[in-house]
Each structure stands twice: as structure tokens, then as C-alpha cells.
Design an enzyme around this catalytic site. Sequence first.
Site, mmCIF file in Angstrom:
data_model
loop_
_atom_site.group_PDB
_atom_site.id
_atom_site.type_symbol
_atom_site.label_atom_id
_atom_site.label_comp_id
_atom_site.label_asym_id
_atom_site.label_seq_id
_atom_site.Cartn_x
_atom_site.Cartn_y
_atom_site.Cartn_z
ATOM 1 N N LYS A 1 -36.807 9.125 -2.722
ATOM 2 C CA LYS A 1 -35.990 7.927 -2.838
ATOM 3 C C LYS A 1 -36.634 7.016 -3.880
ATOM 4 O O LYS A 1 -37.852 6.834 -3.865
ATOM 5 C CB LYS A 1 -36.022 7.252 -1.466
ATOM 6 C CG LYS A 1 -34.871 6.355 -1.154
ATOM 7 C CD LYS A 1 -34.983 5.905 0.297
ATOM 8 C CE LYS A 1 -34.214 4.636 0.507
ATOM 9 N NZ LYS A 1 -34.531 3.994 1.770
ATOM 10 N N HIS B 1 -35.714 3.754 -4.535
ATOM 11 C CA HIS B 1 -35.545 2.317 -4.288
ATOM 12 C C HIS B 1 -36.008 2.021 -2.860
ATOM 13 O O HIS B 1 -36.414 2.937 -2.149
ATOM 14 C CB HIS B 1 -34.069 1.927 -4.465
ATOM 15 C CG HIS B 1 -33.164 2.678 -3.540
ATOM 16 N ND1 HIS B 1 -32.772 3.975 -3.791
ATOM 17 C CD2 HIS B 1 -32.619 2.336 -2.360
ATOM 18 C CE1 HIS B 1 -31.996 4.380 -2.801
ATOM 19 N NE2 HIS B 1 -31.896 3.416 -1.919
#
Length: 230
Positions: free
Chosen positions: A116, A118
Site C-alpha cells: 500500500k 498511502h
Amino acid sequence: MSSLEKYQTELIEHGMTVGALKFGSFTLKSGRSSPYFFNAGLLASGPVLNTLCSAYASTISASLQAAAFGSAGLPEFDIIFGPAYKGIPFAAGTAMLLHRDHNIDVGFAYDRKEAKDHGEGGVMVGAPVKGKKVLVLDDVATAGTAIRGAIETVRKEGGEVVGAVLMLDRQEVGREGKSMIDEVETLVGGKGRVPTILKMKHLMTWLELHGKTQELQSMQEYWQQYGVKE
Ligand code: OMP
């Protein structure tokens, strides 16, 4: 013929009831044609998750105790790591049952298949493994490719892998031509560091105890061809 612990019998029988453990003819990831297959992804109800995680917790606890009394076994650890996806519920359930039934308090962690970029970012979720002693939990190991990947993930994140626990050791040859379990034990610190709930031999014991002669014969033939002698 080796005997079976209660939690081993429960896992075999519950696994068969839900169709996770099957006898027949199956093609493995390695291309081998196997007379049995254990699909841990089908251990997917409250009761059968309880059976599995209780068995993991009992296996871990027995191994820690063996080590505490000077035999080969698992050293103490801080976190159980369950690789995505199947390892996630199993690691969480096992951490809970270690606390409830064995008075062993550890964290749990797991990874994402896709990193991921963010929010909290990264591939890891749960208890941070950096600088911690980690036990890797996995379901089935044949040649040991999947479990090696999980060990590598934890190491990359700065965790120290002190052992691994498996649902099923198929007792086959590993990537270096020795027994898979010996190879993985060496990778994580030596003898006793990879306790398993079940080995292929336990499945054969169960078949023998229940008079399943045909299935047992196929298992023996497979063992002759691909099994590692202890
Ligand atoms: P290795 O990576 O060779 O150790 O094989 C382990 C993987 O094989 C598991 O993560 C499964 O994807 C798959 N598998 C089973 O789940 N159950 C079995 O009984 C046999 C296999 C297999 O293909 O060897």
C-alpha cells in the site's frame, strides 16, 4: 504405528467432514500426482477454525515446553506471523487461543499481497515485527517454497524468525534435495524449530486405525516414491 493426539484426530476428522482433507487423485504445485490433498482454505467455519487454531496452539505450547525442559523445541517469541491470505485468520485465532488456553501472550501480524502506498503504507499489518522474535505460521508444506517466502517477508521487515509452525508437513523432499523439514529447520535455527500439527505419517495412522485399506495402500505407494525417510 505411531499414535495420534486428540487434537490431531480432531483436525483430520473435522477436515474430512468439511471437504478440506480429501483422498483420491490430485495434481500438486510440484506436478506430482498425490493420493491426498489438504486444502486449508476450506477450514472456513467457526467450529473448524476452532479445531485448527486449538491444534496450532497445543502444538506451539508443547514445543515451547519441550525446549524449556532442555529438548529440541521452539524458543520464546513475541509475534506470530501469518502470510496472506490463508495465514491471516489462522495466526489471529492461534494468538487468541494461546492466550485463552495456554497463558501465552503474543502479538500477531500478517502481510498484504500488494504493498500500500498511502495511509500507513507498506506490506505489513498488525504488530510491528522489527527487532522482534517471530514465529511464522503456515498451512501445508511440500517442497517448502511457500514457507521460505513467508520467512523472507519477515526478515525483510527486520524481524528475527526463530521458528515456524505448520498444519501439515507432507514429509517430502525439499528444494535442496534433503527433507523439507530439515531444510526449513536449518533456515530458522535448527532441530525442533518447525513443529507441525500433522505429518503425512499421521494421516496414514488414521487410515490404518479406520480400516481404510485402499487409501492406505495408495499413500504407502506415494510415500515410497516421494516420502523422506526419518
Ligand atoms: P510448497 O510451497 O512446495 O511447500 O507447497 C505448499 C503449497 O502447496 C501450499 O501453500 C498449497 O498451495 C499447496 N498444497 C496444499 O495446499 N495442500 C496439499 O496437500 C499439497 C499442496 C501442494 O500443491 O503441494
